[in-house]
Design a protein around this motif. Structure first.
Motif, PDB file in Angstrom:
ATOM      1  N   ARG A 293      11.713  30.281  91.846  1.00 24.35           N
ATOM      2  CA  ARG A 293      10.707  29.983  90.815  1.00 24.35           C
ATOM      3  C   ARG A 293      11.201  30.403  89.431  1.00 24.35           C
ATOM      4  O   ARG A 293      10.934  29.708  88.444  1.00 24.35           O
ATOM      5  CB  ARG A 293       9.392  30.679  91.146  1.00 24.35           C
ATOM      6  CG  ARG A 293       8.707  30.108  92.367  1.00 24.35           C
ATOM      7  CD  ARG A 293       7.348  30.746  92.599  1.00 24.35           C
ATOM      8  NE  ARG A 293       6.845  30.605  93.947  1.00 24.35           N
ATOM      9  CZ  ARG A 293       6.509  29.484  94.540  1.00 24.35           C
ATOM     10  NH1 ARG A 293       6.632  28.352  93.903  1.00 24.35           N
ATOM     11  NH2 ARG A 293       6.045  29.472  95.774  1.00 24.35           N
TER      12      ARG A 293
ATOM     13  N   GLU B 170      12.199  33.194  97.186  1.00 18.80           N
ATOM     14  CA  GLU B 170      11.154  32.376  96.565  1.00 18.80           C
ATOM     15  C   GLU B 170      10.973  32.730  95.092  1.00 18.80           C
ATOM     16  O   GLU B 170      10.883  31.849  94.237  1.00 18.80           O
ATOM     17  CB  GLU B 170       9.829  32.550  97.306  1.00 18.80           C
ATOM     18  CG  GLU B 170       9.779  31.829  98.624  1.00 18.80           C
ATOM     19  CD  GLU B 170       8.446  31.967  99.340  1.00 18.80           C
ATOM     20  OE1 GLU B 170       7.537  32.657  98.834  1.00 18.80           O
ATOM     21  OE2 GLU B 170       8.325  31.368 100.429  1.00 18.80           O
TER      22      GLU B 170
ATOM     23  N   PRO C 210      10.885  27.232  97.342  1.00 20.42           N
ATOM     24  CA  PRO C 210      10.450  26.136  96.467  1.00 20.42           C
ATOM     25  C   PRO C 210      11.639  25.276  96.027  1.00 20.42           C
ATOM     26  O   PRO C 210      12.765  25.768  95.929  1.00 20.42           O
ATOM     27  CB  PRO C 210       9.844  26.868  95.267  1.00 20.42           C
ATOM     28  CG  PRO C 210       9.474  28.211  95.790  1.00 20.42           C
ATOM     29  CD  PRO C 210      10.495  28.537  96.835  1.00 20.42           C
TER      30      PRO C 210
END
Length: 148
Positions: free
Chosen positions: A139, A135, A105
């Protein structure tokens, strides 16, 4: 009644190692306590979101980030070959690399809202346990939730 319980035990024990890293990236990082990172552009290493990601990955893995020199295509090629664990750079949503590497992300974005350029970490395709770790760390750094 014994058969369903036995089957359930077998199935749950088989899931222990999921997700898997065919190239054993997570296992190697756990044993060597080092993961290698390349910056596609030298100025990215000092960005707060990037340093935050590396610190979060160090915390999650118990390993130290080791940066390697290089840039652009060279680092992405090394990533694909398994000679690098992470490449951090700016990627457009139409990047030709999006099918060749696993993009985490966005850590930050700039440019037009409909076509932003995002700073992202890229990992080797197929190294699913490592990709999941990257990931989740991305986040955590940005405060975004996992998408459904």
């Amino acid at each position: 009644m014994r058969r369903p319980v036995l089957l359930l035990l077998l199935l749950t024990s088989a899931c222990d190692a999921l997700p898997r890293d065919p190239g054993d990236t997570s296992g190697r990082i756990a044993s060597t306590k080092v993961f290698t990172v390349g910056f596609l552009e030298p100025d990215l290493g000092g960005r707060p979101q990037v340093t935050g990601l590396l610190k979060e990955l160090e915390r999650r893995t118990g390993a130290h980030a080791h940066t390697v020199p290089g840039g652009g295509e060279v680092l992405l090629t090394r990533l694909q070959a398994g000679d690098l664990d992470l490449a951090i750079g700016r990627f457009s949503k139409d990047s030709p690399w999006k099918s060749d590497v696993a993009l985490a992300p966005p850590l930050a974005a700039s440019g037009p809202e409909d076509d932003p350029i995002a700073i992202r970490a890229a990992a080797r395709n197929g190294e699913n346990r490592w990709i999941m770790t990257v990931e989740r760390a991305s986040r955590a750094v940005t405060g975004t939730q996992q998408q459904p």
